[in-house]
Design an enzyme around this catalytic site. Sequence first.
Site, PDB file in Angstrom:
ATOM      1  N   ASP A   7      -2.867 -18.400   0.789  1.00  0.00           N
ATOM      2  CA  ASP A   7      -3.885 -19.121   0.002  1.00  0.00           C
ATOM      3  C   ASP A   7      -4.547 -20.191   0.852  1.00  0.00           C
ATOM      4  O   ASP A   7      -5.771 -20.365   0.845  1.00  0.00           O
ATOM      5  CB  ASP A   7      -3.279 -19.694  -1.291  1.00  0.00           C
ATOM      6  CG  ASP A   7      -1.971 -20.442  -1.077  1.00  0.00           C
ATOM      7  OD1 ASP A   7      -1.406 -20.389   0.036  1.00  0.00           O
ATOM      8  OD2 ASP A   7      -1.510 -21.104  -2.031  1.00  0.00           O
ATOM      9  N   TYR A  42       0.820  -1.215   0.000  1.00  0.00           N
ATOM     10  CA  TYR A  42       0.000   0.000   0.000  1.00  0.00           C
ATOM     11  C   TYR A  42       0.851   1.261   0.000  1.00  0.00           C
ATOM     12  O   TYR A  42       0.402   2.326  -0.409  1.00  0.00           O
ATOM     13  CB  TYR A  42      -0.905   0.036   1.238  1.00  0.00           C
ATOM     14  CG  TYR A  42      -2.203  -0.719   1.113  1.00  0.00           C
ATOM     15  CD1 TYR A  42      -2.226  -2.052   0.735  1.00  0.00           C
ATOM     16  CD2 TYR A  42      -3.408  -0.092   1.397  1.00  0.00           C
ATOM     17  CE1 TYR A  42      -3.420  -2.743   0.635  1.00  0.00           C
ATOM     18  CE2 TYR A  42      -4.610  -0.776   1.307  1.00  0.00           C
ATOM     19  CZ  TYR A  42      -4.609  -2.099   0.929  1.00  0.00           C
ATOM     20  OH  TYR A  42      -5.788  -2.766   0.835  1.00  0.00           O
ATOM     21  N   ASP A  74      -6.231  -6.960   4.451  1.00  0.00           N
ATOM     22  CA  ASP A  74      -7.381  -6.341   3.786  1.00  0.00           C
ATOM     23  C   ASP A  74      -8.289  -7.429   3.220  1.00  0.00           C
ATOM     24  O   ASP A  74      -9.507  -7.436   3.445  1.00  0.00           O
ATOM     25  CB  ASP A  74      -6.878  -5.428   2.660  1.00  0.00           C
ATOM     26  CG  ASP A  74      -8.017  -4.801   1.872  1.00  0.00           C
ATOM     27  OD1 ASP A  74      -8.982  -4.337   2.511  1.00  0.00           O
ATOM     28  OD2 ASP A  74      -7.949  -4.786   0.636  1.00  0.00           O
ATOM     29  N   ASP A  84     -12.111  -9.094   4.894  1.00  0.00           N
ATOM     30  CA  ASP A  84     -13.402  -9.109   4.193  1.00  0.00           C
ATOM     31  C   ASP A  84     -13.976 -10.527   4.179  1.00  0.00           C
ATOM     32  O   ASP A  84     -15.172 -10.736   4.380  1.00  0.00           O
ATOM     33  CB  ASP A  84     -13.260  -8.615   2.745  1.00  0.00           C
ATOM     34  CG  ASP A  84     -13.533  -7.119   2.619  1.00  0.00           C
ATOM     35  OD1 ASP A  84     -13.248  -6.388   3.586  1.00  0.00           O
ATOM     36  OD2 ASP A  84     -14.034  -6.685   1.562  1.00  0.00           O
ATOM     37  N   LYS A  86       3.248 -15.280   2.480  1.00  0.00           N
ATOM     38  CA  LYS A  86       3.438 -16.050   1.241  1.00  0.00           C
ATOM     39  C   LYS A  86       4.931 -16.311   1.107  1.00  0.00           C
ATOM     40  O   LYS A  86       5.583 -15.931   0.121  1.00  0.00           O
ATOM     41  CB  LYS A  86       2.863 -15.253   0.051  1.00  0.00           C
ATOM     42  CG  LYS A  86       2.799 -16.019  -1.246  1.00  0.00           C
ATOM     43  CD  LYS A  86       1.738 -17.109  -1.280  1.00  0.00           C
ATOM     44  CE  LYS A  86       1.803 -17.870  -2.582  1.00  0.00           C
ATOM     45  NZ  LYS A  86       0.928 -19.075  -2.590  1.00  0.00           N
TER      46      LYS A  86
HETATM   47  C1  IPM Z   1     -10.304  -1.240   4.163  1.00  0.00           C
HETATM   48  C2  IPM Z   1     -10.541  -0.695   2.780  1.00  0.00           C
HETATM   49  C3  IPM Z   1      -9.381   0.218   2.437  1.00  0.00           C
HETATM   50  C4  IPM Z   1      -8.128  -0.607   2.473  1.00  0.00           C
HETATM   51  C5  IPM Z   1      -9.504   0.942   1.106  1.00  0.00           C
HETATM   52  C6  IPM Z   1     -10.822   1.661   0.946  1.00  0.00           C
HETATM   53  C7  IPM Z   1      -8.357   1.874   0.876  1.00  0.00           C
HETATM   54  O1  IPM Z   1     -10.709  -1.728   1.869  1.00  0.00           O
HETATM   55  O2  IPM Z   1     -10.195  -0.440   5.101  1.00  0.00           O
HETATM   56  O3  IPM Z   1     -10.250  -2.461   4.295  1.00  0.00           O
HETATM   57  O4  IPM Z   1      -7.835  -1.340   1.532  1.00  0.00           O
HETATM   58  O5  IPM Z   1      -7.427  -0.533   3.482  1.00  0.00           O
HETATM   59 MG    MG Z   2     -10.837  -3.653   2.755  1.00  0.00          MG
END
Ligand code: IPM
Ligand code: MG
Length: 357
Positions: free
Chosen positions: A223, A142, A247, A251, A191
């Site tokens: 993975d 990032y 990240d 999710d 990884k």
């Molecule tokens: C998160 C989001 C952010 C990230 C984006 C919107 C920059 O996906 O906070 O998880 O990738 O960190």
């Molecule tokens: Mg995110």
Amino acid sequence: MEFNIALLKGDGIGPEIVESTVRVLEKTAEKFGHKFNFTPYLIGGCAIDATGIPLPQETIDGCLASDSVLLGAVGGPKWDDQPGNNRPEKALLGIRSALGLFTNLRPAQLYPALRSASPLKDEIVGDGFDIMIVRELTGGIYFGDRGYREGKYGQEAYDTEAYSVTEIERIGKVAFETAMKRNKKVCSIDKANVLESSRLWRKTMHELSEQYPEVEYSDMFVDNAAMQLVRDPKQFDVIVTSNMFGDILSDEASQITGSIGMLASASLGAGTRGMYEPIHGSAPDIAGQNKANPIATILSGAMMLRYSFGLSDEADAIENAVNKVLDAGHRTADLMGTANGTPLTCTEMTEKIIEVL
Ligand code: IPM
Ligand code: MG
């Protein structure tokens, strides 16, 4: 006690969910005899509209002068044409970095009342799971070197993943300390079979683990981890991983709990100031319709009280109120699943929680 809280409402449903959380925090302050002062600042698309850039200096200064920051969400289709370095999301990276918030705590737990919302089968979920993802937040790909250059096939774009021992150690320490207060298990995800930066990550985590003999340490390739999260989430207690893997995996972890609308997060640095935000996005499709689930942001507010202000009874009170409201069967639209009935609006859900408080 008195605390100054910077509010970054942002875009989409951001303003609705932050306003709900302010109401809950004000009720909590009243109940426990504290005073919270809220000051709003612009971030993301709304800041681009007002000032031309997603993260004005005034916002950074305001956050630095506050005791903590509460953030809604940023971004939306309206700003999709902005160049990469002026996108709303860029402001998130900028504020994380400006405040030195290298740790991102993302708890993913299954709420018993929402059991049926999880896509996982009963035999996998059993009596639930409770995972804490510790994501490195100010390093890695990032923030690495990036750009365009001439490559083998003509012009190419590149991003770089780089981690230093210092960065790995400081996030590793947070993970081990967190595990000591929980079920004493850390799984580091990388990884290392491919990436040099992951090999340094793994070596450093191994060395660090020797300082925490009580913690059961393991590592896993990313993975495999993506697979294990849906195959057997109960095996995890604390997960520690890099910015991008964290990240993605957070999710995934949020989905197996049933609703991304429930999950809070805390971003922390070396001091007590933190930034607290739901892990979901700005949901532009339902913005301004009073349909959003405010719970993830309200629970982020509770994390602020616990981690930044040391007010754990107050945080417990908010979390208990949320549990009671869910146990009583109250649901916003995202939590309805296959249930019949009319979902609560954002405001109604907020008021239910305030009533219990
Ligand atoms: C998160 C989001 C952010 C990230 C984006 C919107 C920059 O996906 O906070 O998880 O990738 O960190
Ligand atoms: Mg995110």
